[in-house]
Design a protein around this motif. Structure first.
Motif, PDB file in Angstrom:
ATOM      1  N   PHE A   1       0.823  -1.206   0.000  1.00 26.77           N
ATOM      2  CA  PHE A   1       0.000   0.000   0.000  1.00 26.77           C
ATOM      3  C   PHE A   1       0.867   1.270   0.000  1.00 26.77           C
ATOM      4  CE2 PHE A   1      -2.510  -3.423   1.684  1.00 26.77           C
ATOM      5  CZ  PHE A   1      -3.712  -3.266   1.004  1.00 26.77           C
TER       6      PHE A   1
ATOM      7  N   VAL B   1       2.257  -0.795   9.704  1.00 30.06           N
ATOM      8  CA  VAL B   1       1.248  -1.785  10.076  1.00 30.06           C
ATOM      9  C   VAL B   1       1.406  -3.026   9.209  1.00 30.06           C
ATOM     10  CG1 VAL B   1      -1.242  -2.268  10.171  1.00 30.06           C
ATOM     11  CG2 VAL B   1      -0.396   0.004  10.789  1.00 30.06           C
TER      12      VAL B   1
ATOM     13  N   MET C   1      -0.717  -6.718   8.546  1.00 33.02           N
ATOM     14  CA  MET C   1      -1.916  -7.513   8.857  1.00 33.02           C
ATOM     15  C   MET C   1      -1.855  -8.822   8.097  1.00 33.02           C
ATOM     16  SD  MET C   1      -5.152  -4.895   8.710  1.00 33.02           S
ATOM     17  CE  MET C   1      -4.980  -3.176   9.216  1.00 33.02           C
TER      18      MET C   1
ATOM     19  N   SER D   1      -6.564  -9.565   7.697  1.00 34.84           N
ATOM     20  CA  SER D   1      -7.261  -8.440   8.334  1.00 34.84           C
ATOM     21  C   SER D   1      -7.057  -8.355   9.853  1.00 34.84           C
ATOM     22  CB  SER D   1      -8.760  -8.460   8.019  1.00 34.84           C
ATOM     23  OG  SER D   1      -8.959  -8.243   6.640  1.00 34.84           O
TER      24      SER D   1
ATOM     25  N   PHE E   1       1.831  -2.060   5.214  1.00 30.32           N
ATOM     26  CA  PHE E   1       1.582  -0.624   5.099  1.00 30.32           C
ATOM     27  C   PHE E   1       2.758   0.168   5.664  1.00 30.32           C
ATOM     28  CE2 PHE E   1      -2.502  -2.691   5.647  1.00 30.32           C
ATOM     29  CZ  PHE E   1      -3.351  -2.047   4.766  1.00 30.32           C
TER      30      PHE E   1
ATOM     31  N   ILE F   1       1.297   5.458   8.306  1.00 34.52           N
ATOM     32  CA  ILE F   1       0.336   6.397   7.737  1.00 34.52           C
ATOM     33  C   ILE F   1      -0.666   6.826   8.791  1.00 34.52           C
ATOM     34  CG2 ILE F   1       0.483   5.609   5.342  1.00 34.52           C
ATOM     35  CD1 ILE F   1      -1.947   3.878   5.819  1.00 34.52           C
ATOM     36  N   GLY F   2      -1.391   7.902   8.488  1.00 37.12           N
ATOM     37  CA  GLY F   2      -2.436   8.374   9.397  1.00 37.12           C
ATOM     38  C   GLY F   2      -3.338   9.328   8.672  1.00 37.12           C
ATOM     39  N   GLY F   3      -4.357   9.765   9.353  1.00 29.42           N
ATOM     40  CA  GLY F   3      -5.312  10.688   8.733  1.00 29.42           C
ATOM     41  C   GLY F   3      -6.439  10.928   9.703  1.00 29.42           C
ATOM     42  N   GLY F   4      -7.631  11.089   9.188  1.00 25.99           N
ATOM     43  CA  GLY F   4      -8.766  11.242  10.099  1.00 25.99           C
ATOM     44  C   GLY F   4      -9.622  12.430   9.757  1.00 25.99           C
TER      45      GLY F   4
ATOM     46  N   LEU G   1       0.529  12.027   4.663  1.00 27.42           N
ATOM     47  CA  LEU G   1      -0.648  12.896   4.527  1.00 27.42           C
ATOM     48  C   LEU G   1      -0.469  13.871   3.373  1.00 27.42           C
ATOM     49  CD1 LEU G   1      -1.686  13.732   8.200  1.00 27.42           C
ATOM     50  CD2 LEU G   1      -3.174  12.806   6.428  1.00 27.42           C
TER      51      LEU G   1
ATOM     52  N   TYR H   1      -0.792  11.526  -0.002  1.00 29.87           N
ATOM     53  CA  TYR H   1      -2.059  10.856  -0.332  1.00 29.87           C
ATOM     54  C   TYR H   1      -3.283  11.531   0.278  1.00 29.87           C
ATOM     55  CZ  TYR H   1       1.145   7.150  -1.676  1.00 29.87           C
ATOM     56  OH  TYR H   1       2.149   6.443  -2.269  1.00 29.87           O
ATOM     57  N   GLY H   2      -3.095  12.546   1.120  1.00 28.69           N
ATOM     58  CA  GLY H   2      -4.234  13.133   1.820  1.00 28.69           C
ATOM     59  C   GLY H   2      -4.778  12.169   2.867  1.00 28.69           C
ATOM     60  N   THR H   3      -5.857  12.576   3.520  1.00 33.49           N
ATOM     61  CA  THR H   3      -6.426  11.712   4.568  1.00 33.49           C
ATOM     62  C   THR H   3      -6.998  10.428   3.962  1.00 33.49           C
ATOM     63  OG1 THR H   3      -8.535  12.886   4.439  1.00 33.49           O
ATOM     64  CG2 THR H   3      -6.984  13.636   6.094  1.00 33.49           C
TER      65      THR H   3
ATOM     66  N   VAL I   1      -5.594   8.316   2.389  1.00 33.69           N
ATOM     67  CA  VAL I   1      -4.662   7.195   2.535  1.00 33.69           C
ATOM     68  C   VAL I   1      -5.289   6.111   3.426  1.00 33.69           C
ATOM     69  CG1 VAL I   1      -3.447   8.086   4.582  1.00 33.69           C
ATOM     70  CG2 VAL I   1      -2.211   6.654   2.936  1.00 33.69           C
ATOM     71  N   LEU I   2      -6.318   6.500   4.184  1.00 35.06           N
ATOM     72  CA  LEU I   2      -6.940   5.562   5.129  1.00 35.06           C
ATOM     73  C   LEU I   2      -7.869   4.546   4.482  1.00 35.06           C
ATOM     74  CD1 LEU I   2      -7.801   7.967   8.073  1.00 35.06           C
ATOM     75  CD2 LEU I   2      -6.024   6.232   8.028  1.00 35.06           C
TER      76      LEU I   2
ATOM     77  N   ASN J   1      -7.754   2.275   2.161  1.00 38.90           N
ATOM     78  CA  ASN J   1      -7.304   0.885   2.023  1.00 38.90           C
ATOM     79  C   ASN J   1      -6.991   0.222   3.357  1.00 38.90           C
ATOM     80  OD1 ASN J   1      -7.620   0.380  -0.697  1.00 38.90           O
ATOM     81  ND2 ASN J   1      -5.621   1.220  -1.263  1.00 38.90           N
ATOM     82  N   ILE J   2      -6.449   0.963   4.302  1.00 39.53           N
ATOM     83  CA  ILE J   2      -6.086   0.299   5.568  1.00 39.53           C
ATOM     84  C   ILE J   2      -7.319   0.029   6.431  1.00 39.53           C
ATOM     85  CG2 ILE J   2      -5.479   2.385   6.909  1.00 39.53           C
ATOM     86  CD1 ILE J   2      -3.110   0.697   8.057  1.00 39.53           C
TER      87      ILE J   2
ATOM     88  N   ASN K   1     -10.292  -0.455   5.245  1.00 33.36           N
ATOM     89  CA  ASN K   1     -10.956  -1.568   4.559  1.00 33.36           C
ATOM     90  C   ASN K   1     -10.275  -2.891   4.905  1.00 33.36           C
ATOM     91  OD1 ASN K   1     -12.907  -2.429   2.315  1.00 33.36           O
ATOM     92  ND2 ASN K   1     -10.939  -3.287   1.648  1.00 33.36           N
ATOM     93  N   GLU K   2      -8.948  -2.891   4.861  1.00 37.81           N
ATOM     94  CA  GLU K   2      -8.201  -4.123   5.154  1.00 37.81           C
ATOM     95  C   GLU K   2      -8.497  -4.618   6.569  1.00 37.81           C
ATOM     96  OE1 GLU K   2      -6.492  -5.573   2.758  1.00 37.81           O
ATOM     97  OE2 GLU K   2      -5.771  -7.254   3.974  1.00 37.81           O
TER      98      GLU K   2
ATOM     99  N   GLU L   1      -4.455   6.004  -2.927  1.00 36.54           N
ATOM    100  CA  GLU L   1      -3.451   5.697  -3.946  1.00 36.54           C
ATOM    101  C   GLU L   1      -4.002   6.037  -5.336  1.00 36.54           C
ATOM    102  OE1 GLU L   1      -4.233   3.830  -1.360  1.00 36.54           O
ATOM    103  OE2 GLU L   1      -2.535   2.677  -0.591  1.00 36.54           O
TER     104      GLU L   1
ATOM    105  N   GLU M   1     -13.218  10.900   5.114  1.00 41.33           N
ATOM    106  CA  GLU M   1     -14.550  10.604   5.646  1.00 41.33           C
ATOM    107  C   GLU M   1     -15.634  10.889   4.614  1.00 41.33           C
ATOM    108  OE1 GLU M   1     -12.166  11.949   7.432  1.00 41.33           O
ATOM    109  OE2 GLU M   1     -11.931  10.407   8.981  1.00 41.33           O
TER     110      GLU M   1
ATOM    111  N   LEU N   1      -3.479   2.099  13.465  1.00 41.77           N
ATOM    112  CA  LEU N   1      -2.300   2.650  12.790  1.00 41.77           C
ATOM    113  C   LEU N   1      -0.997   2.451  13.567  1.00 41.77           C
ATOM    114  CD1 LEU N   1      -4.025   5.999  11.685  1.00 41.77           C
ATOM    115  CD2 LEU N   1      -3.737   3.924  10.315  1.00 41.77           C
TER     116      LEU N   1
END
Lengths: 74, 575
Positions: free
Chosen positions: A8, A45, A47, A50, A68, A71-74, B238, B241-243, B245-246, B248-249, B251-252, B275, B319, B451
């Motif tokens: 990823f 990370v 997995m 999953s 992975f 990474i982070g976000g939110g 960040l 890929y921006g936020t 990026v979440l 795929n993870i 979802n996984e 991505e 989101e 994460l």
């Protein structure tokens, strides 16, 4: 035995999104990461199927390993 | 310039400038909006009535050179949740409020005449002007018209048609440095502004500057702080890929709510992922990296172009993409971007509205996967205020009630965002106990549950989740008071130099001697203040629960339910 490896974010650059791997028994997640020339320090990370895992785990037949970067976000 | 409180009374169209009461002086951002709302708003008032107040406050460090300090907090009693509400956003306004010497702007009362108004804030005070031309217009038309109408650079906050109609999902938009929009999205604060008949607010600080008590110490602390942010790998991802990026993870992990929260993974995840978005933006000549405010060193925003290379949307967040994507089963990123742009224009929360669309799809209003249908509903129904448009525009809970649907993912009537609380249990504690309804940003346990930032807590077990959510909610309340973007938290959780540097910035700005413990006490105080307001408004611990279906519908692929008892959830407040 055969497993699938998914990469990823920038780990995909010059590598792949998903690839089937034939591994020997006793191979660890860490061995696979090293084999991909991914610096373990950059891994955020891991997995298998999953669920979170670590470098020392031995994947088994049909496992799906996801790798992975941090990474982070939110 | 000494900071002041600016007050506007819409009932008699008067304005004033006041000194700051002593017990408000140490607050900024969320701490200040919640302190003012608690002190001045009757908790049982109608959110759209004469006794609610709309409070704007830049953070304690906004307007300074401190990296990432450009968040503006807006507070009121929420028309969506009935609780106290603080929603914060980037854009240029926070820094300009601070430079104008405005510690908080309080707007109270309702106008007697059936007129619309605008407010213009400068260091000299606020001017109220009747507005006719822009009523009924979307936010982008307001931005454009004011570029022509007003000379020089100004900050702008506005509402679109959703706010004018007082829909419970209406947001308040804030202009960013390039004329794109950021949003104080959650909780319907745009409806409160609409009830007060204010279409837009401009902010012009003239030559105002924020005073720094100890400039050298401030510079030193900012150097350390900015370095900690820039060096953290999360910041780097960040930017790239921006936020999103979440996608795929999450979802996984199996916690990616799909088809109105019936599955934890979405087949079309790859086509809406960060991505794919990154590659599409590059191919079409968009901008991968973009800051929502001056001084941001993370740059998680972006500009997403359509297939013809024309700007389609900006600030395209995980989101929003999840909600319109997986929750509504739309795997076409262009449809999602188009819907994002329309929602920015009409000024409505992308999370609430898209989750409401997911519930509407379950009700049979339109099929799952119908991205074009979502865009049509937004343009032809919500913008124009038809019956179904207003039902959806009042949020997911509203759609559930109108159509007799039981699978309605809300807490305190606010839609649950992009992380399923059955497969990521820590975030379920945050949704349940947050003082403001379901909101991932209140205590972002995803960092630690998924994460591996700030340690590791297994997302599928109950152990450690209440404590994790508590610690993060306390820290977040404090960060939300500084004007800092919440994304500093990733560095703060991992880099031991980051948080002390932030405390040093506060000390240098105000000549204080705060310690890390004081920051924790501040966060605790804010949460307790907010909870006391909610209790007085009639909320009890019975409201700190998730909807029933999370307890009895197992979520694939892990086939898990949310299994915290009420007593276990209530231990959150043991501090």
């Amino acid at each position: 035995m055969k497993i699938s490896v998914k990469l990823f974010a920038y780990f995909r650059d010059n590598r792949f999104k998903i690839k089937e791997y034939d591994i020997d028994e006793g191979t660890t997640v860490g061995n696979i990461v090293d084999d991909l020339n991914i610096d373990r320090e950059e891994v955020g990370v891991l997995m298998i199927n999953s669920r979170h895992t670590n470098f020392d785990v031995h994947p088994v037949e049909k496992d799906i390993l996801a790798i992975f970067p941090v990474i982070g976000g939110g | 310039m000494a900071d002041k409180i600016f007050r506007v009374n819409m009932a008699d169209l008067t304005t004033s400038i006041e000194d700051i009461p002593a017990d408000w002086a140490g607050h900024g951002g969320r701490g200040l909006t919640s302190t003012i709302v608690s002190a001045e708003v009757e908790p049982t008032c109608h959110p759209l009535g004469q006794n609610n107040k709309l409070v704007f406050a830049p953070g304690l460090l906004s307007g300074t050179a401190a990296a990432n300090s450009g968040r503006l907090s807006i507070g009121a009693k929420s028309p969506l949740t009935g609780t106290i509400k603080e929603s914060n956003s980037g854009g240029t306004a926070a820094q300009l409020f601070a430079k104008a010497g405005c510690k908080a702007l309080i707007v109270e009362g309702l106008p007697k005449a059936d007129n619309w108004y605008s407010l213009a804030l400068t260091p000299d005070g606020v001017t109220i002007t009747e507005e006719k031309e822009l009523i009924g217009q979307g936010n982008f038309a307001v931005v454009q018209a004011l570029e022509n109408r007003i000379e020089g650079k100004h900050g702008l906050l506005s509402i679109g048609q959703a706010g004018e109609m007082r829909l419970a999902s209406a947001n308040i938009s804030i202009k960013d440095p390039d004329g794109s929009l950021r949003s104080c999205g959650r909780g319907g604060l745009g409806a409160v502004m609409g009830a007060k008949k204010i279409k837009f607010i401009t902010v012009d600080p003239k030559d105002g500057k924020v005073a720094i008590a100890k400039p050298d110490a401030f510079k030193d602390a900012n150097r350390i702080f900015a370095k900690a942010l820039v060096d953290h790998p999360v910041s780097q991802a960040l930017g790239q890929y921006g936020t999103n990026v979440l996608t795929n993870i999450i979802n996984e992990s199996g916690g990616f709510p799909t088809q109105n929260f019936t599955k934890g993974q979405f087949e079309g995840h790859e086509s809406i992922s960060g991505e794919t978005m990154h590659d599409t933006i590059k191919e079409r000549g968009g901008k991968v990296k973009h800051g929502c405010h001056q001084g941001c060193v993370i740059q998680c925003s972006q500009i997403y172009n359509d297939a013809d290379g024309k700007k389609l949307t900006a600030g395209f967040e995980y989101e929003s993409i999840w909600a319109m994507g997986a929750d509504c089963c739309v795997d076409n990123l262009d449809h999602i971007a188009e819907a994002d742009r329309i929602m920015d224009d009409i000024g409505i929360d992308t999370i609430e509205t898209s989750v409401a669309m997911g519930v509407a799809m379950e009700a049979g209003v339109l099929p799952f996967g119908d991205g074009a249908g979502i865009c049509k509903l937004l343009t032809e129904d919500i913008t124009k205020g038809t019956g179904i448009g207003r039902i959806i525009g009042n949020g997911a809970g509203s759609v559930g009630r109108a159509f007799g649907i039981t699978r309605v993912p809300v807490v305190k009537n606010q839609a649950i965002p992009a992380y399923d609380p059955r497969a990521i249990k820590g975030i379920g504690i945050t949704y349940a106990t947050s003082t403001q309804g379901a909101d991932h940003t209140m205590g972002y346990t995803i960092a630690t549950n998924i994460l591996n930032v700030g340690g590791k807590v297994d997302p599928l077990t109950k152990e450690g989740q209440v404590e994790l959510s508590r610690n993060l909610q306390i820290a977040t309340a404090a960060i939300d008071s500084t004007g800092m973007c919440l994304f500093i938290a990733f560095a703060a959780l991992d880099d031991e130099k980051c948080l002390p540097a932030l405390v040093d910035l506060l000390n240098a700005r105000f000549d204080l001697s705060l310690t890390g413990d004081d920051v924790v006490s501040l966060g605790q105080h804010i949460l307790k203040t907010e909870r006391a307001f909610n209790t007085a408004a009639g909320f009890t611990s019975a409201d700190d629960r998730l909807p029933e279906f999370f307890y009895n519908e197992p979520l694939p692929p892990h086939n898990v339910v949310f299994d915290f008892s009420g007593e276990e959830i209530d231990t959150f407040w043991d501090f």
